[in-house]
Design a protein around this motif. Structure first.
Motif, PDB file in Angstrom:
ATOM      1  N   VAL A  51     -45.983 -31.320  30.730  1.00 64.72           N
ATOM      2  CA  VAL A  51     -45.029 -30.299  30.308  1.00 64.72           C
ATOM      3  C   VAL A  51     -43.949 -30.958  29.478  1.00 64.72           C
ATOM      4  N   LYS A  52     -43.635 -30.352  28.339  1.00 65.79           N
ATOM      5  CA  LYS A  52     -42.551 -30.848  27.497  1.00 65.79           C
ATOM      6  C   LYS A  52     -41.879 -29.664  26.826  1.00 65.79           C
ATOM      7  N   GLY A  53     -40.676 -29.884  26.375  1.00 63.93           N
ATOM      8  CA  GLY A  53     -39.945 -28.792  25.746  1.00 63.93           C
ATOM      9  C   GLY A  53     -39.045 -29.288  24.641  1.00 63.93           C
ATOM     10  N   SER A  54     -38.569 -28.348  23.841  1.00 62.68           N
ATOM     11  CA  SER A  54     -37.707 -28.679  22.717  1.00 62.68           C
ATOM     12  C   SER A  54     -36.583 -27.658  22.623  1.00 62.68           C
ATOM     13  N   LEU A  55     -35.364 -28.153  22.562  1.00 59.71           N
ATOM     14  CA  LEU A  55     -34.201 -27.295  22.405  1.00 59.71           C
ATOM     15  C   LEU A  55     -34.142 -26.731  20.983  1.00 59.71           C
ATOM     16  N   ILE A  56     -34.614 -27.499  20.019  1.00 56.91           N
ATOM     17  CA  ILE A  56     -34.558 -27.077  18.616  1.00 56.91           C
ATOM     18  C   ILE A  56     -35.552 -25.942  18.332  1.00 56.91           C
ATOM     19  N   SER A  57     -36.797 -26.115  18.761  1.00 56.36           N
ATOM     20  CA  SER A  57     -37.800 -25.070  18.509  1.00 56.36           C
ATOM     21  C   SER A  57     -37.765 -23.969  19.566  1.00 56.36           C
ATOM     22  N   ARG A  58     -37.011 -24.201  20.651  1.00 58.96           N
ATOM     23  CA  ARG A  58     -36.875 -23.242  21.752  1.00 58.96           C
ATOM     24  C   ARG A  58     -38.226 -22.961  22.396  1.00 58.96           C
ATOM     25  N   GLU A  59     -39.038 -24.019  22.551  1.00 61.15           N
ATOM     26  CA  GLU A  59     -40.372 -23.890  23.121  1.00 61.15           C
ATOM     27  C   GLU A  59     -40.550 -24.828  24.306  1.00 61.15           C
ATOM     28  N   VAL A  60     -41.357 -24.380  25.247  1.00 59.54           N
ATOM     29  CA  VAL A  60     -41.824 -25.215  26.349  1.00 59.54           C
ATOM     30  C   VAL A  60     -43.340 -25.169  26.282  1.00 59.54           C
ATOM     31  N   THR A  61     -43.962 -26.352  26.286  1.00 63.53           N
ATOM     32  CA  THR A  61     -45.410 -26.447  26.172  1.00 63.53           C
ATOM     33  C   THR A  61     -45.974 -27.114  27.412  1.00 63.53           C
ATOM     34  N   ALA A  62     -46.988 -26.503  27.998  1.00 62.50           N
ATOM     35  CA  ALA A  62     -47.687 -27.078  29.144  1.00 62.50           C
ATOM     36  C   ALA A  62     -49.150 -27.257  28.758  1.00 62.50           C
ATOM     37  N   LEU A  63     -49.678 -28.444  29.014  1.00 64.74           N
ATOM     38  CA  LEU A  63     -51.071 -28.749  28.702  1.00 64.74           C
ATOM     39  C   LEU A  63     -51.756 -29.153  30.000  1.00 64.74           C
ATOM     40  N   TYR A  64     -52.807 -28.427  30.347  1.00 68.03           N
ATOM     41  CA  TYR A  64     -53.540 -28.678  31.586  1.00 68.03           C
ATOM     42  C   TYR A  64     -54.983 -28.966  31.239  1.00 68.03           C
ATOM     43  N   SER A  65     -55.468 -30.121  31.671  1.00 64.35           N
ATOM     44  CA  SER A  65     -56.862 -30.505  31.412  1.00 64.35           C
ATOM     45  C   SER A  65     -57.550 -30.799  32.737  1.00 64.35           C
ATOM     46  N   GLN A  66     -58.751 -30.265  32.859  1.00 58.90           N
ATOM     47  CA  GLN A  66     -59.536 -30.549  34.051  1.00 58.90           C
ATOM     48  C   GLN A  66     -61.001 -30.371  33.711  1.00 58.90           C
ATOM     49  N   ASP A  67     -61.787 -31.365  34.063  1.00 56.99           N
ATOM     50  CA  ASP A  67     -63.232 -31.355  33.849  1.00 56.99           C
ATOM     51  C   ASP A  67     -63.597 -30.904  32.439  1.00 56.99           C
ATOM     52  N   ASP A  68     -64.108 -29.685  32.301  1.00 56.00           N
ATOM     53  CA  ASP A  68     -64.644 -29.253  31.011  1.00 56.00           C
ATOM     54  C   ASP A  68     -63.774 -28.223  30.298  1.00 56.00           C
ATOM     55  N   PHE A  69     -62.522 -28.086  30.696  1.00 56.88           N
ATOM     56  CA  PHE A  69     -61.669 -27.153  29.968  1.00 56.88           C
ATOM     57  C   PHE A  69     -60.253 -27.694  29.817  1.00 56.88           C
ATOM     58  N   THR A  70     -59.593 -27.207  28.780  1.00 57.66           N
ATOM     59  CA  THR A  70     -58.206 -27.556  28.499  1.00 57.66           C
ATOM     60  C   THR A  70     -57.459 -26.267  28.219  1.00 57.66           C
ATOM     61  N   LEU A  71     -56.283 -26.147  28.802  1.00 51.88           N
ATOM     62  CA  LEU A  71     -55.463 -24.961  28.603  1.00 51.88           C
ATOM     63  C   LEU A  71     -54.096 -25.405  28.114  1.00 51.88           C
ATOM     64  N   SER A  72     -53.655 -24.798  27.028  1.00 50.23           N
ATOM     65  CA  SER A  72     -52.331 -25.062  26.486  1.00 50.23           C
ATOM     66  C   SER A  72     -51.543 -23.765  26.504  1.00 50.23           C
ATOM     67  N   VAL A  73     -50.378 -23.796  27.124  1.00 47.51           N
ATOM     68  CA  VAL A  73     -49.512 -22.628  27.192  1.00 47.51           C
ATOM     69  C   VAL A  73     -48.210 -22.979  26.479  1.00 47.51           C
ATOM     70  N   VAL A  74     -47.842 -22.158  25.507  1.00 49.76           N
ATOM     71  CA  VAL A  74     -46.592 -22.351  24.779  1.00 49.76           C
ATOM     72  C   VAL A  74     -45.707 -21.144  25.068  1.00 49.76           C
ATOM     73  N   ILE A  75     -44.512 -21.410  25.585  1.00 51.56           N
ATOM     74  CA  ILE A  75     -43.552 -20.353  25.869  1.00 51.56           C
ATOM     75  C   ILE A  75     -42.410 -20.498  24.878  1.00 51.56           C
ATOM     76  N   LYS A  76     -42.204 -19.457  24.071  1.00 49.62           N
ATOM     77  CA  LYS A  76     -41.126 -19.442  23.077  1.00 49.62           C
ATOM     78  C   LYS A  76     -40.025 -18.521  23.568  1.00 49.62           C
ATOM     79  N   LEU A  77     -38.817 -19.045  23.606  1.00 46.76           N
ATOM     80  CA  LEU A  77     -37.678 -18.237  24.031  1.00 46.76           C
ATOM     81  C   LEU A  77     -36.922 -17.728  22.816  1.00 46.76           C
ATOM     82  N   PRO A  78     -36.742 -16.418  22.713  1.00 48.51           N
ATOM     83  CA  PRO A  78     -35.987 -15.868  21.583  1.00 48.51           C
ATOM     84  C   PRO A  78     -34.508 -16.233  21.700  1.00 48.51           C
ATOM     85  N   LEU A  79     -33.783 -16.158  20.600  1.00 43.86           N
ATOM     86  CA  LEU A  79     -32.354 -16.475  20.616  1.00 43.86           C
ATOM     87  C   LEU A  79     -31.599 -15.655  21.642  1.00 43.86           C
TER      88      LEU A  79
END
Length: 112
Positions: A51-79
């Motif tokens: 999990v990582k985030g950025s104050l400038i882009s106002r995004e939090v990104t979570a990357l989950y990998s297990q066996d044969d799949f990868t899931l990326s979730v990006v949460i963007k917060l509006p102003l």
């Protein structure tokens, strides 16, 4: 966030809306994001998730990998968060059926 969003939509007097929105965008929303990013950085482990985030882009990104799949979730917060909903993007998935990640995206959006 839900209480403030409900107040904004149902009870906030129209003559205060612009001033309150500007105050929230300049002071409240950046501080909320800053605090949450500090908590993310202070967390010792998320297991198999990165999990990582950025104050400038106002995004939090979570990357989950297990066996044969990868899931990326990006949460963007509006102003004007928490008056407007966060945007959730679960489209970067490998090995997860579309119906499942759409359901996950909806659940995350409702939770936020």
């Amino acid at each position: 966030p839900t209480l403030s969003k409900n107040w904004w939509e149902m009870s906030c007097p129209n003559y205060f809306r612009d001033a309150i929105r500007e105050f929230v965008e300049a002071n409240v929303s950046p501080e909320l994001l800053r605090r949450e990013l500090r908590k993310i950085k202070a967390a010792s482990s998320f297991g198999d998730m990165t999990v990582k985030g950025s104050l400038i882009s106002r995004e939090v990104t979570a990357l989950y990998s297990q066996d044969d799949f990868t899931l990326s979730v990006v949460i963007k917060l509006p102003l004007s968060f928490p008056f407007r909903r966060a945007e959730v993007d679960c489209s970067k998935t490998l090995g997860v059926p579309e119906s499942r990640w759409k359901r996950w995206s909806l659940q995350i959006t409702q939770m936020l």
